[in-house]
Design a protein around this motif. Structure first.
Motif, PDB file in Angstrom:
ATOM      1  N   GLN A  38       1.508   9.451  -5.607  1.00 42.88           N
ATOM      2  CA  GLN A  38       1.782  10.804  -5.130  1.00 42.88           C
ATOM      3  C   GLN A  38       2.918  11.448  -5.911  1.00 42.88           C
ATOM      4  OE1 GLN A  38      -0.374  12.098  -2.850  1.00 42.88           O
ATOM      5  NE2 GLN A  38       0.556  14.036  -3.479  1.00 42.88           N
ATOM      6  N   LYS A  77       0.925   4.111  -2.924  1.00 41.22           N
ATOM      7  CA  LYS A  77       0.666   5.502  -2.542  1.00 41.22           C
ATOM      8  C   LYS A  77       1.842   6.398  -2.933  1.00 41.22           C
ATOM      9  CE  LYS A  77      -0.541   8.434   1.398  1.00 41.22           C
ATOM     10  NZ  LYS A  77      -0.760   8.500   2.864  1.00 41.22           N
ATOM     11  N   ASP A  79       0.826  -1.217   0.000  1.00 44.61           N
ATOM     12  CA  ASP A  79       0.000   0.000   0.000  1.00 44.61           C
ATOM     13  C   ASP A  79       0.855   1.260   0.000  1.00 44.61           C
ATOM     14  OD1 ASP A  79      -2.256  -1.521  -0.010  1.00 44.61           O
ATOM     15  OD2 ASP A  79      -2.722  -1.252   2.120  1.00 44.61           O
TER      16      ASP A  79
END
Length: 320
Positions: free
Chosen positions: A308, A304, A300
């Motif tokens: 980002q 992410k 995860d």
């Protein structure tokens, strides 16, 4: 034999004269030419440093396209062990413009995927000059899925003028395949690192370089379109490619400032084409460092981090 670029012609003349002197000496043992040849060697070395000290964006494009630069196959053979190629997209065909398979990098299992341009007329035609068709991107998707399933990091080596724009490729869903490959890069829960080793052209490159960490060789280029294509669209004149190259901000140095890439891998003086072994070693070290930086991160967090990274691109420049 050295393949000289257009802007290297003065260098070719000096190195040619030094070789001529040595050739004469080989025919006539009584001739002492070493001092004169050494002086020419020094002059050539100084000129080479001056030429490569401040290359224009267009000259960097020429260097990035040099046929003697190491290609994906060279990196795989030199850096990876136990390479097991995996072929086909399980749908249409195997695209030879894309290489990929399981391998080990210093003992660590990885999935390596890259564009391969070929190194002579026969292999360049077979590899379609590194321009992938939809089945090439679908093969890459399959390999990334496999890496995700088994928790294996993915390493991509990017070197393409762009995706193949032929009629058959468009009929088989070229743009959809590129979009799916880009989407898959954003979805996999394993470390994904990319290196632009030559040309990073258009969506064909982005489909492999939507990574947690992106590195570029010092004289490689990465852009939304080729300078010639950009010039043809904006000025209706492909000869304005020098102006287009300036405007596209396609060099590793510009892209670092824009936050598009994370690391520049220095090339020896004269470019990767003159020092293949040293360049390959430097790329290997950069890949290891990027993978080490990502090791231990949970799926995860990796996803992410990757998402980002791309959302943040350009924000520093806009804020400034």
């Amino acid at each position: 034999m050295t393949n000289y670029l257009e802007f290297e012609k003065p260098l070719a003349e000096i190195e040619g004269k030094a070789e001529e002197l040595r050739a004469l000496a080989r025919k006539n043992q009584e001739m002492d030419v070493e001092k004169a040849a050494a002086a020419l060697d020094k002059k050539a070395g100084d000129m080479l440093r001056d030429i490569y000290k401040d290359l224009s964006p267009w000259r960097k494009c020429q260097v990035a396209r040099h046929p003697d630069r190491p290609h994906c196959k060279d990196y795989i053979e030199a850096l990876f062990t136990e390479y097991t190629p995996l072929a086909g997209d399980r749908n249409f065909a195997d695209d030879h413009a894309i290489m990929g398979g399981l391998a080990r990098l210093n003992g660590q299992p990885v999935m390596v995927i890259g564009h391969e341009k070929g190194n002579d007329t026969k292999t360049r035609i077979e590899r379609n000059f590194g321009m992938a068709r939809p089945e090439g991107y679908r093969k890459a998707i399959r390999l990334m899925d496999l890496a995700h399933r088994f928790g294996i990091p993915v390493v991509t080596l990017v070197d393409t003028p762009g995706a193949y724009p032929g009629k058959g490729a468009e009929e088989r869903g070229q743009s959809e395949a590129i979009a799916r490959a880009t989407e898959k890069c954003l979805q996999i829960g394993v470390p994904l690192v990319a290196v632009i080793i030559g040309e990073g052209g258009s969506g064909g490159a982005v489909a492999f370089a939507t990574a947690n960490r992106i590195a570029m060789l010092e004289h490689s280029v990465y852009s939304v379109i080729s300078p010639e294509g950009c010039a043809s669209i904006l000025w209706k004149d492909a000869e304005k490619m020098r102006e287009a190259a300036e405007a596209l901000r396609l060099t590793a140095q510009d892209l670092t400032k824009l936050g598009v890439i994370d690391k520049i891998i220095p090339e020896p003086v004269g470019g990767a084409q003159r020092h293949r072994k040293e360049t390959i070693t430097a790329v290997g070290k950069a890949i290891e460092a990027m993978l080490k930086d990502l090791s231990g991160k949970k799926p995860d967090a990796l996803i992410k981090d990757r998402r980002q990274k791309f959302l943040d691109m350009g924000t520093k420049v806009l804020a400034a």
